[in-house]
Design a protein around this motif. Structure first.
Motif, PDB file in Angstrom:
ATOM      1  N   PRO A  55       0.881  -1.173  -0.138  1.00  0.00           N
ATOM      2  CA  PRO A  55      -0.016  -0.195  -0.018  1.00  0.00           C
ATOM      3  C   PRO A  55       0.937   1.407   0.051  1.00  0.00           C
ATOM      4  O   PRO A  55       0.413   2.120  -0.652  1.00  0.00           O
ATOM      5  CB  PRO A  55      -0.942   0.036   1.196  1.00  0.00           C
ATOM      6  CG  PRO A  55      -0.824  -1.526   1.417  1.00  0.00           C
ATOM      7  CD  PRO A  55       0.468  -2.324   1.015  1.00  0.00           C
ATOM      8  N   GLU A  56       1.834   1.176   0.978  1.00  0.00           N
ATOM      9  CA  GLU A  56       2.864   2.340   0.790  1.00  0.00           C
ATOM     10  C   GLU A  56       3.564   2.628  -0.393  1.00  0.00           C
ATOM     11  O   GLU A  56       3.500   3.906  -1.004  1.00  0.00           O
ATOM     12  CB  GLU A  56       3.999   2.210   1.947  1.00  0.00           C
ATOM     13  CG  GLU A  56       5.199   3.331   1.828  1.00  0.00           C
ATOM     14  CD  GLU A  56       6.216   2.606   2.652  1.00  0.00           C
ATOM     15  OE1 GLU A  56       7.362   3.129   2.413  1.00  0.00           O
ATOM     16  OE2 GLU A  56       6.273   1.657   3.422  1.00  0.00           O
ATOM     17  N   LEU A  57       4.056   1.562  -1.205  1.00  0.00           N
ATOM     18  CA  LEU A  57       4.632   1.831  -2.574  1.00  0.00           C
ATOM     19  C   LEU A  57       3.633   2.114  -3.430  1.00  0.00           C
ATOM     20  O   LEU A  57       4.021   3.217  -4.357  1.00  0.00           O
ATOM     21  CB  LEU A  57       5.171   0.485  -3.006  1.00  0.00           C
ATOM     22  CG  LEU A  57       6.566  -0.115  -2.402  1.00  0.00           C
ATOM     23  CD1 LEU A  57       6.874  -1.553  -2.614  1.00  0.00           C
ATOM     24  CD2 LEU A  57       7.599   1.043  -2.839  1.00  0.00           C
ATOM     25  N   LEU A  58       2.430   1.723  -3.464  1.00  0.00           N
ATOM     26  CA  LEU A  58       1.405   2.279  -4.523  1.00  0.00           C
ATOM     27  C   LEU A  58       0.885   3.625  -4.338  1.00  0.00           C
ATOM     28  O   LEU A  58       0.820   4.395  -5.040  1.00  0.00           O
ATOM     29  CB  LEU A  58       0.195   1.303  -4.365  1.00  0.00           C
ATOM     30  CG  LEU A  58       0.210  -0.339  -4.847  1.00  0.00           C
ATOM     31  CD1 LEU A  58      -0.993  -1.045  -4.456  1.00  0.00           C
ATOM     32  CD2 LEU A  58       0.452  -0.450  -6.315  1.00  0.00           C
ATOM     33  N   THR A  59       0.916   3.848  -3.130  1.00  0.00           N
ATOM     34  CA  THR A  59       0.476   5.358  -2.664  1.00  0.00           C
ATOM     35  C   THR A  59       1.584   6.388  -3.164  1.00  0.00           C
ATOM     36  O   THR A  59       1.313   7.417  -3.655  1.00  0.00           O
ATOM     37  CB  THR A  59       0.456   5.561  -1.190  1.00  0.00           C
ATOM     38  OG1 THR A  59      -0.805   4.669  -0.835  1.00  0.00           O
ATOM     39  CG2 THR A  59      -0.244   6.719  -0.879  1.00  0.00           C
ATOM     40  N   ARG A  60       2.938   6.025  -3.182  1.00  0.00           N
ATOM     41  CA  ARG A  60       3.941   6.897  -3.284  1.00  0.00           C
ATOM     42  C   ARG A  60       3.912   6.905  -4.934  1.00  0.00           C
ATOM     43  O   ARG A  60       4.168   8.087  -5.411  1.00  0.00           O
ATOM     44  CB  ARG A  60       5.354   6.314  -2.968  1.00  0.00           C
ATOM     45  CG  ARG A  60       6.510   6.922  -3.232  1.00  0.00           C
ATOM     46  CD  ARG A  60       7.796   6.441  -2.561  1.00  0.00           C
ATOM     47  NE  ARG A  60       8.203   4.995  -2.893  1.00  0.00           N
ATOM     48  CZ  ARG A  60       8.371   4.577  -4.183  1.00  0.00           C
ATOM     49  NH1 ARG A  60       8.932   5.438  -4.988  1.00  0.00           N
ATOM     50  NH2 ARG A  60       8.970   3.250  -4.137  1.00  0.00           N
ATOM     51  N   ILE A  61       3.947   5.864  -5.585  1.00  0.00           N
ATOM     52  CA  ILE A  61       3.993   6.004  -7.019  1.00  0.00           C
ATOM     53  C   ILE A  61       2.650   6.855  -7.571  1.00  0.00           C
ATOM     54  O   ILE A  61       3.114   7.402  -8.430  1.00  0.00           O
ATOM     55  CB  ILE A  61       4.192   4.679  -7.827  1.00  0.00           C
ATOM     56  CG1 ILE A  61       5.446   3.734  -7.067  1.00  0.00           C
ATOM     57  CG2 ILE A  61       4.155   4.602  -9.218  1.00  0.00           C
ATOM     58  CD1 ILE A  61       5.507   2.263  -7.634  1.00  0.00           C
TER      59      ILE A  61
END
Length: 295
Positions: A282-288
């Motif tokens: 979730p953190e990676l998706l939100t950042r990208i």
């Protein structure tokens, strides 16, 4: 004998019913000491036809199944009735039958397998997996390969993809374990709004207990699946082997040999190890998402 749900239930499908019936006919033939050649002669056919039947790759005529059961010494009325009913159910069309005009035969087989899988492991390098696509993203992907198609045909293709996703919302959904290359997330498909909503849908999907999503970041370098996208399907019934599915532009490859399964399972395991852990997704998706498509 294996208990099999009838067509129309939540987990059955004609493809898998054929595979189950074929596996049971093979065991009965081998238990009776009958060769494939002799079995083919019994039903006025060939050894290769028996082989295809036992692999679940053709339909079944009730008369042929009845004749084979007699040859194999199956005389108990209840057992014969159950296997003959399985033959009838295996010839029933799946839900995807009504999409026949836009659905190639090689993909119909996959839909039957997907509907009956207990675990779906998939790796994608170019697009978000079909089971996790939003309608707008799916439409944009479909138009890449069918730019000249009439709008009604495109609508049917989108509807088919959305109906596939119903298996994730049923009461007994399969486990979906998807690994995405970061390239699939950074590839713009359909425009900024389509992509932002697709990111939102992926973030939401990570909260589902039966969905595990991982991302292989660019900084992981080269990895085990350099050859491209593939899926591995595992079934709840021990009589059914795992299947590796590799889609091509106009066909697909289905692998079930032990050495092939071991190779692809090993590659998938290494991918999962190289990818960021699921709890970071979730953190990676939100950042990208926020980097590429800020609100």
């Amino acid at each position: 004998m294996t208990t099999v749900p009838v067509e129309g239930g939540t987990t059955s499908g004609p493809t898998v019913l054929r595979m189950l019936l074929g596996a049971q006919l093979r065991r009965l033939r081998e238990g009776a000491g009958v060769s494939r050649e002799s079995a083919g002669w019994e039903i006025r056919s060939s050894e290769s036809k028996i082989s295809r039947m036992e692999l679940g790759r053709v339909g079944f005529k009730e008369r042929d199944v009845a004749d084979l059961l007699t040859l194999y010494g199956v005389t108990a009325p209840d057992e014969r009735a159950a296997l003959l009913k399985l033959a009838r159910d295996a010839n029933s069309p799946g839900w995807w039958h009504r999409y026949g005009g836009v659905l190639p035969g090689w993909f119909q087989s996959y839909l039957g397998l997907e509907a009956a899988a207990a675990l779906i492991r998939t790796y994608e390098v170019q697009f978000v997996p079909g089971l996790l696509q939003t309608p707008a993203y799916a439409r944009a992907v479909i138009l890449l390969g069918h730019r000249g198609a009439p709008p009604a045909e495109v609508d049917r293709r989108v509807n088919l993809r959305m109906e596939r996703q119903e298996l994730l919302r049923r009461s007994d959904p399969p486990q979906l374990w998807a690994v995405l290359d970061e390239a699939a997330l950074r590839r713009p498909v359909g425009g900024p709004e389509v992509m932002r909503r697709q990111f939102d849908a992926l973030i939401e999907a990570t909260a589902a207990p039966h969905v595990r999503l991982q991302v292989v970041p660019f900084d992981a370098g080269g990895h085990a699946a350099a050859g491209g996208a593939f899926s591995i399907l595992r079934f709840g019934d021990q009589d059914l082997p795992d299947i590796v599915y590799i889609e091509q532009l106009t066909s697909a490859v289905y692998l079930d040999r032990r050495e092939d399964l071991d190779y692809y399972a090993g590659a998938m395991d290494r991918l999962c190890g190289e990818a960021a852990p699921p709890e970071r997704t979730p953190e990676l998706l939100t950042r990208i998402r926020d980097e590429l498509y800020p609100a």
